[in-house]
Design a protein around this motif. Structure first.
Motif, short mmCIF file in Angstrom:
data_model
loop_
_atom_site.label_atom_id
_atom_site.label_comp_id
_atom_site.label_asym_id
_atom_site.label_seq_id
_atom_site.Cartn_x
_atom_site.Cartn_y
_atom_site.Cartn_z
N ASN A 82 12.30 44.68 23.40
CA ASN A 82 13.67 44.86 22.91
C ASN A 82 14.09 43.83 21.88
N LEU A 83 13.33 42.75 21.76
CA LEU A 83 13.61 41.79 20.69
C LEU A 83 13.06 42.45 19.43
N LYS A 84 13.91 43.20 18.79
CA LYS A 84 13.41 44.00 17.66
C LYS A 84 12.86 43.09 16.57
N GLY A 85 11.78 43.54 15.97
CA GLY A 85 11.19 42.73 14.90
C GLY A 85 10.01 41.94 15.40
N GLU A 111 4.22 44.24 18.11
CA GLU A 111 3.83 44.92 19.34
C GLU A 111 2.74 44.17 20.09
N ARG A 112 1.90 43.46 19.33
CA ARG A 112 0.82 42.72 20.01
C ARG A 112 1.36 41.58 20.87
N ASP A 141 -1.38 34.09 10.94
CA ASP A 141 -0.39 35.04 11.48
C ASP A 141 -0.66 35.31 12.96
N ASP A 142 -1.92 35.42 13.29
CA ASP A 142 -2.29 35.64 14.70
C ASP A 142 -1.89 34.43 15.54
N ILE A 143 -2.13 33.25 14.99
CA ILE A 143 -1.79 32.03 15.73
C ILE A 143 -0.28 31.97 15.96
N TYR A 144 0.47 32.34 14.93
CA TYR A 144 1.93 32.34 15.07
C TYR A 144 2.37 33.31 16.17
N MET A 145 1.73 34.47 16.20
CA MET A 145 2.08 35.45 17.25
C MET A 145 1.72 34.93 18.63
N ILE A 159 11.70 53.05 13.41
CA ILE A 159 13.11 52.87 13.05
C ILE A 159 13.83 51.98 14.07
N GLY A 160 13.43 52.13 15.34
CA GLY A 160 14.06 51.33 16.39
C GLY A 160 13.84 49.84 16.18
N ALA A 161 12.75 49.48 15.49
CA ALA A 161 12.42 48.06 15.32
C ALA A 161 12.88 47.52 13.97
N CYS A 162 13.53 48.39 13.15
CA CYS A 162 13.97 47.92 11.84
C CYS A 162 15.17 46.99 11.98
N LEU A 163 15.17 45.94 11.21
CA LEU A 163 16.26 44.97 11.25
C LEU A 163 16.85 44.79 9.86
#
Ligand SMILES: [Fe+2]
Ligand SMILES: [Fe+2]
Length: 358
Positions: free
Chosen positions: A217-220, A223-224, A166-170, A9-13
């Motif tokens: 803290n940059l929600k969204g 985690e990786r 998606d991994d590359i973007y991360m 919930i803390g990461a919901c935007l």
């Protein structure tokens, strides 16, 4: 089909779309499936102490920007900007993020996403990326260039390792943010010339931990990404920090950042810069970082990046000009050269070295 992912919930935007109907303890609906969350629905979920919910992956902020919200016109325009100009622009934008952070302002995730998108949209310009990141940069602006460089290099490594997009973007995001914790360390310490005292070094080492909390803290943000920021100075033999983890416990993203970070730091280092040769850096990495960096990732990196120098003209220690014709896999820093119509393998001809790439 749209993938569902579990988000705390803390990461919901606002803007994320629910992939399940969420009920309270009495079976009444709090939020229906397929609802675009807004501030009030997120509040309601928090009030009911819901901890995690299923979200459609396509509604994650970076997906929205990448695929839905990014105007087509913008995308076309980004392609038209010459690489060096775009690189400078990304660096300037990143500078303002670090400035905001160090003056206590909160950083907007969107700003970071914009730069990440711009970096990511250049994924086909391998040669230009390599040229830009190995160029000499202004020393006082080191951190900004360094973050953009590590981002670009991590993207290339991800690509060479054939990771999913998606991994590359991360990886692009993690590269941009990996040293963001330095914004919480005094500028005098960051720019201190010469050797740091033990105490100063301890302080400096805190940047990966600070960075982790800032990025978390940059929600969204996945985690990786925050985890990679946390572990980017961990080393294979357990000699790294902050936790001294052994190689088996370091995430793949963090290992990739470690390789990109080491290469950029070595390329920027004055002593190497004087020699102006990336081949010295290849040598230093291949033989000096054994045991520190993941050997497979390092080999993928060195094999691919060194390949780009085939055909380049170099100046030799005896003053002659030669052309790089073949890269030795056993020694990336000592290629086979063509000089005066003859071939020299400088891994064997010990008295000749490359002075600079022309
Ligand atoms: Fe770092
Ligand atoms: Fe770094």
């Amino acid at each position: 089909m749209d993938k569902k992912i579990n988000v705390s919930i803390g990461a919901c935007l606002p803007g994320m779309v629910t992939a399940e109907t969420i009920f309270n303890n009495y079976g009444a609906v709090i939020v229906w499936e397929n609802t675009k969350l807004d501030d009030s629905s997120i509040h309601r979920l928090k009030d009911f102490r819901i901890e995690n919910i299923q979200i459609f992956e396509s509604s994650l902020p970076y997906k929205q920007l990448k695929e839905d919200r990014m105007p087509a016109k913008e995308a076309v325009r980004a392609e038209e900007i010459p690489f060096t100009e775009a690189y400078e622009k990304d660096t300037d934008a990143f500078k303002s993020i670090l400035y905001d952070l160090s003056t206590g302002k909160t950083v907007s995730l969107n700003k970071t996403i914009e730069i990440a998108n711009s970096v990511y949209s250049r994924k086909n310009d391998n040669r230009e990326i390599i040229n830009c990141v190995t160029q000499i940069r202004k020393v006082d602006e080191y951190t900004y260039y360094h973050c953009v460089n590590v981002s670009l290099l991590s993207m290339l490594i991800g690509k060479w390792m054939k990771l999913a997009s998606d991994d590359i973007y991360m990886l692009v995001q993690a590269g941009l943010l990996h040293d963001i914790g330095k914004s919480l360390i005094s500028t005098e310490l960051i720019n201190k010339p010469g050797k740091l005292t033990d105490e100063e070094f301890l302080m400096m080492k805190k940047h990966s931990e600070y960075g982790y909390y800032l990025v978390k803290n940059l929600k969204g943000i996945d985690e990786r990404v925050s985890e990679a920021v946390y572990y980017h100075h961990e080393r294979e033999d357990g000699s790294g920090y902050p936790l001294g983890l052994p190689g088996a416990e370091i995430s793949q993203f963090a290992k990739i950042l470690g390789v990109a970070d080491t290469f950029d730091a070595m390329t920027a280092n004055r002593t190497f810069k004087l020699k102006k040769s990336p081949f010295n850096v290849f040598d230093m990495m291949q033989f000096g970082c054994f045991g520190y960096l993941d050997p497979v990732i390092m080999d993928v990196f060195l094999a691919n990046i060194s390949h780009y120098y085939i055909g380049y003209k170099v100046k030799l220690s005896d003053g002659r000009i030669a052309e790089v014709v073949y890269i030795n896999r056993q020694q990336y820093g000592k290629p086979v050269l063509k000089v005066d119509g003859a071939f020299i393998d400088i891994s064997v001809a010990k008295n000749i070295s490359i002075e600079e790439v022309l």
